[in-house]
Design a protein around this motif. Structure first.
Motif, mmCIF file in Angstrom:
data_model
loop_
_atom_site.group_PDB
_atom_site.id
_atom_site.type_symbol
_atom_site.label_atom_id
_atom_site.label_comp_id
_atom_site.label_asym_id
_atom_site.label_seq_id
_atom_site.Cartn_x
_atom_site.Cartn_y
_atom_site.Cartn_z
ATOM 1 N N ARG A 1 -3.201 6.721 8.284
ATOM 2 C CA ARG A 1 -3.602 5.652 9.211
ATOM 3 C C ARG A 1 -2.439 4.723 9.566
ATOM 4 O O ARG A 1 -2.554 3.909 10.463
ATOM 5 C CB ARG A 1 -4.716 4.799 8.606
ATOM 6 C CG ARG A 1 -6.008 5.532 8.397
ATOM 7 C CD ARG A 1 -7.067 4.594 7.831
ATOM 8 N NE ARG A 1 -8.199 5.363 7.361
ATOM 9 C CZ ARG A 1 -8.294 5.872 6.137
ATOM 10 N NH1 ARG A 1 -7.328 5.660 5.270
ATOM 11 N NH2 ARG A 1 -9.335 6.591 5.802
ATOM 12 N N THR A 2 -1.356 4.834 8.792
ATOM 13 C CA THR A 2 -0.260 3.877 8.976
ATOM 14 C C THR A 2 0.420 4.084 10.328
ATOM 15 O O THR A 2 0.811 5.197 10.654
ATOM 16 C CB THR A 2 0.789 4.058 7.848
ATOM 17 O OG1 THR A 2 0.103 4.279 6.628
ATOM 18 C CG2 THR A 2 1.690 2.854 7.724
ATOM 19 N N CYS B 1 -0.615 5.938 4.371
ATOM 20 C CA CYS B 1 -1.398 7.164 4.538
ATOM 21 C C CYS B 1 -1.406 7.519 6.020
ATOM 22 O O CYS B 1 -0.667 6.927 6.809
ATOM 23 C CB CYS B 1 -2.821 6.975 3.991
ATOM 24 S SG CYS B 1 -3.840 5.928 5.039
ATOM 25 N N GLY C 1 -0.573 -1.454 5.166
ATOM 26 C CA GLY C 1 -0.274 -0.623 6.314
ATOM 27 C C GLY C 1 -1.238 -0.701 7.475
ATOM 28 O O GLY C 1 -0.868 -0.405 8.603
ATOM 29 N N CYS C 2 -2.483 -1.052 7.232
ATOM 30 C CA CYS C 2 -3.429 -0.966 8.344
ATOM 31 C C CYS C 2 -4.594 -1.921 8.155
ATOM 32 O O CYS C 2 -4.678 -2.639 7.173
ATOM 33 C CB CYS C 2 -3.954 0.459 8.481
ATOM 34 S SG CYS C 2 -5.233 0.815 7.283
ATOM 35 N N ASN D 1 -7.745 -1.512 4.619
ATOM 36 C CA ASN D 1 -7.702 -2.317 3.390
ATOM 37 C C ASN D 1 -6.773 -3.508 3.536
ATOM 38 O O ASN D 1 -6.778 -4.409 2.707
ATOM 39 C CB ASN D 1 -7.186 -1.482 2.221
ATOM 40 C CG ASN D 1 -8.144 -0.388 1.840
ATOM 41 O OD1 ASN D 1 -9.354 -0.608 1.874
ATOM 42 N ND2 ASN D 1 -7.624 0.767 1.517
ATOM 43 N N CYS E 1 0.845 -1.199 0.000
ATOM 44 C CA CYS E 1 0.000 0.000 0.000
ATOM 45 C C CYS E 1 0.879 1.246 0.000
ATOM 46 O O CYS E 1 2.050 1.203 0.367
ATOM 47 C CB CYS E 1 -0.965 -0.027 1.176
ATOM 48 S SG CYS E 1 -0.292 0.648 2.697
HETATM 49 S S1 SF4 Z 1 -3.820 -0.022 3.609
HETATM 50 FE FE1 SF4 Z 1 -4.291 1.310 5.328
HETATM 51 S S2 SF4 Z 1 -2.358 2.392 5.688
HETATM 52 FE FE2 SF4 Z 1 -2.218 1.537 3.647
HETATM 53 S S3 SF4 Z 1 -2.928 3.221 2.341
HETATM 54 FE FE3 SF4 Z 1 -4.678 1.870 2.733
HETATM 55 S S4 SF4 Z 1 -5.697 2.809 4.481
HETATM 56 FE FE4 SF4 Z 1 -3.640 3.708 4.404
#
Ligand code: SF4
Length: 345
Positions: A265-266, A263, A294-295, A298, A260
């Protein structure tokens, strides 16, 4: 579809898988250094390797190099037909030479006959930087039509002596010109095409130019073999070629990394993890998809569609295998755990 030729035992054209080539940058007459570099290239995935043969010392090294490597060896020769004859006698697997530049038809015949006797193909390597003056004058510069006309001039010289064991490259440093030239050539000829954009520079732009040029052509179904030219360690060319084949959807073997973009949220060092995973995947050749997400928004979805994956948490991550959570792992152990899982696949 192009016709098929063989370089050593490796098929080229006629629907054979697109092969990866590179070129050594050691002195060819330094046999030990050249062999060592070829072995590194082969280990990275290079399937056909080319060495420059600028003089007799280099030509005399070809036999010794050939004995110590396991992939087909191409010799790169400009102007001097005697060097070509020497290399053919020494057992090279392909000759890159432009017959229009070697000084007369009798010399072309000698090279064609020597290659034919040993089943060695010739690559005609047209390059925008060395187009014939009359062609440049006719077209007003390096145009796709000029590159193609130059190629046909060389092809006709070989065909005149009944030699058709040929592949062709039409490289220029301009991506659009290179692409248009290959597209035109593929309409006019069925000789296998060796793709490349030349003098692309250092890796950042070089890989981009090659990805657009070579990858774009591959996605159109054009191209039988490829070399990415970079001002870098040639092993980088091989890695880039592998990635381009994968990105163009041409080669499905080897791992694919899905990561990913990160963003707000990471909460984990996702970029560091993705780079580390990418580096370690270079030595994996299983056809698997590996997700590094990352989170939890998703991440689990993407990671579960992959064969294995990580989804980040706060300083720790979840390890997935084919959609199932395997376990929670602290960040510092994530990559090791991921590769332990990949080993098991
Ligand atoms: S997977 Fe999570 S951390 Fe990665 S870009 Fe998407 S929302 Fe952001």
């Amino acid at each position: 579809m192009t016709r098929q030729i063989f370089v050593g035992g490796v098929p080229m054209g006629g629907g054979a898988p697109v092969t990866i080539q590179s070129m050594t940058n050691t002195r060819t007459d330094d046999v030990a250094a050249t062999v060592a570099q070829i072995r590194r290239l082969a280990a990275a995935g290079c399937q056909i390797v080319r060495v420059a043969v600028p003089d007799l010392a280099a030509a005399k090294a070809v036999g010794a190099i050939k004995e110590q490597i396991d992939i087909p060896l191409v010799v790169d020769i400009h102007f001097d037909y005697k060097l070509a004859l020497e290399c053919v006698a020494a057992g090279c697997d392909k000759v890159r030479i432009n017959p229009g530049n070697i000084g007369g038809e009798d010399r072309v015949r000698q090279v064609a006959d020597a290659c034919r006797q040993k089943g060695i193909p010739i690559r005609i390597g047209v390059n925008g930087g060395s187009l014939e003056k009359p062609i440049l004058a006719k077209y007003g510069g390096v145009t796709p039509e000029a590159l193609v006309e130059s190629a046909f001039g060389h092809i006709r010289l070989l065909e005149k002596f009944g030699f058709t064991d040929i592949c062709v490259s039409l490289k220029s440093s301009s991506v659009p010109v290179t692409m248009a030239a290959y597209r035109l050539m593929s309409k006019k000829s069925d000789y296998p095409l060796h793709l490349g954009v030349t003098e692309t520079g250092t890796p950042r732009m070089g890989i981009l130019k090659s990805a657009v040029g070579i990858g774009g052509l591959l996605a159109l179904g054009i191209g039988d073999t490829m070399r990415v030219s970079l001002s870098a360690d040639p092993v980088e060319e091989v890695y880039a070629a592998r990635d381009i084949l994968k990105a163009a959807g041409v080669r499905k073997d080897g791992p694919e990394l899905v990561a990913c973009p990160t963003c707000g949220r990471t909460r984990i060092d996702l970029i560091g993890l993705a780079n580390e995973v990418e580096e370690r995947l270079k030595s994996v050749d299983k056809p698997i998809t590996v997700a590094v997400m990352g989170c939890a928004v998703n991440g689990p979805g993407e990671a579960s569609a992959a064969d294995v994956g990580i989804a980040g948490g706060v300083g720790e991550g979840l390890l997935f295998r084919k959609g199932e959570i395997v376990k929670k792992v602290p960040q510092e152990a994530l990559v090791d755990e991921l590769f332990a899982l990949i080993e098991e696949l």
